[in-house]
Design a protein around this motif. Structure first.
Motif, PDB file in Angstrom:
ATOM      1  N   GLU A  62       0.745  -1.225  -0.023  1.00 30.79           N
ATOM      2  CA  GLU A  62      -0.068  -0.112  -0.113  1.00 30.79           C
ATOM      3  C   GLU A  62       0.972   1.264   0.055  1.00 30.79           C
ATOM      4  OE1 GLU A  62      -3.006   0.151   3.086  1.00 30.79           O
ATOM      5  OE2 GLU A  62      -3.343   2.220   2.602  1.00 30.79           O
ATOM      6  N   CYS A 130      -7.092   6.979   1.636  1.00 24.81           N
ATOM      7  CA  CYS A 130      -6.258   7.170   2.553  1.00 24.81           C
ATOM      8  C   CYS A 130      -4.908   7.681   1.638  1.00 24.81           C
ATOM      9  CB  CYS A 130      -5.660   5.986   3.752  1.00 24.81           C
ATOM     10  SG  CYS A 130      -5.683   4.381   2.694  1.00 24.81           S
ATOM     11  N   CYS A 131      -4.545   6.831   0.671  1.00 19.38           N
ATOM     12  CA  CYS A 131      -3.423   6.916  -0.119  1.00 19.38           C
ATOM     13  C   CYS A 131      -3.317   8.387  -0.645  1.00 19.38           C
ATOM     14  CB  CYS A 131      -3.212   5.773  -0.894  1.00 19.38           C
ATOM     15  SG  CYS A 131      -3.064   4.160  -0.235  1.00 19.38           S
TER      16      CYS A 131
HETATM   17 ZN   LIG Z   1      -3.423   4.086   2.125  1.00 20.17          ZN
END
Ligand SMILES: [Zn+2]
Length: 308
Positions: A62, A130-131
């Motif tokens: 991730e 989130c990323c």
């Molecule tokens: Zn993330």
């Protein structure tokens, strides 16, 4: 959490705690790290797999985990002052982390696999985003990772064209970097202390110049670097002492001093440890800090890379 642990270990000096965080780091770097610096092989639980289980196509890696890996290695550098943490940090920065965002900055990867049949593509956004937001937060902070200071010492950790104002004790030092890194390894520094003074400039000698692009032994170059790096000051070969992965230049610095660094950048084959079954009979190509990606390209190798 590991970044926090490293900070607590550094602040308290608790030997058991330092031992614990160092042991975790070795477990990751010696057994669970992708060549791109990506971590977290398994998507199902967004976590690590068993030792040496590093599949390429299903690699989760991730983008957030890469950013976390940078935070963690930065803290461990601050704790130990060893360049090996920056060797991990730089490999993540230029590969496993930056792959999380398109060159235009408008598409994002959540997982960053190392192999694809075309089923992977960056997305504009995610339900759990989130990323992209982590990338937006992280990229502007990159300048803060370039330098560090110790007693009478400036650490140069990343090579990026820039101007910096550094507080070194009661002195102030302006440091200008002129470079096209990572496209070539030539870097020039203009050193401009407010007051002429004796201090160290510790130039990080990247692991990618050595026998292995990363610490931990998971990946080794199958081809040698043919040339040696050079460091000069005001046109003369510098008198350096290599310590913890840094070439340390100690001298009395004054305005107008110039450091010239030349790190040779050959394209080199990288082989994984045979215990990484997913990488058997495979090689990667790395030049400087960048691991290359091929798009449907067949590379014919006239000689088995293990025979070099
Ligand atoms: Zn993330």
């Amino acid at each position: 959490m590991y970044s926090g642990m490293a900070d607590v270990a550094a602040l308290t000096g608790d030997k058991a705690y330092i031992h614990a965080i160092d042991t975790i780091w070795h477990d990751v770097v010696d057994h669970k790290l992708y060549l791109t610096g990506g971590i977290g092989a398994e998507g199902g639980h967004e976590g690590f797999g068993p030792d040496y289980s590093l599949p390429n196509m299903s690699a989760y890696n991730e983008t957030c985990a890469s950013i976390g890996n940078i935070y963690w290695n930065y803290r461990l550098f601050l704790l130990h002052g060893d360049s090996k943490y920056y060797d991990v940090l730089e490999q993540v920065l230029y590969n496993g982390m930056i792959s999380g965002v398109s060159a235009k900055g408008d598409r994002f990867f959540y997982p960053n696999p190392l192999e694809s049949m075309g089923q992977h593509a960056r997305s504009e956004w995610f339900g759990c985003a989130c990323c992209p937001s982590n990338v937006c937060r992280f990229i502007p902070s990159v300048p803060g990772y370039m330098y560090a200071t110790g007693k009478d010492r400036i650490y140069v950790n990343l090579y990026i064209q820039s101007n910096a104002d550094i507080n070194l004790g009661k002195n102030k030092v302006k440091l200008a970097q002129h470079t096209a890194y990572p496209w070539n390894g030539k870097i020039e520094f203009d050193v401009d202390p407010a007051k002429a003074a004796t201090f160290d400039v510790a130039v990080r000698v990247p692991a990618w110049l050595s026998d292995a692009p990363l610490p931990g032994g998971l990946y080794n170059y199958a081809t040698p670097e043919k040339k040696a790096y050079t460091i000069s000051v005001n046109g003369k070969k510098a008198d350096v002492k290599v310590e913890n992965g840094y070439a340390i230049i100690k001298r009395s610095w004054k305005k107008g001093d110039k450091i010239s660094v030349d790190f040779p950048m050959d394209v080199r084959y990288v082989k994984a440890d045979d215990k990484v079954k997913a990488d058997l009979n495979k090689a990667a190509l790395q030049r400087g800090p960048i691991v290359y990606c091929s798009n449907g390209l067949t590379i014919t190798i006239s000689k088995c890379v293990t025979c070099y």
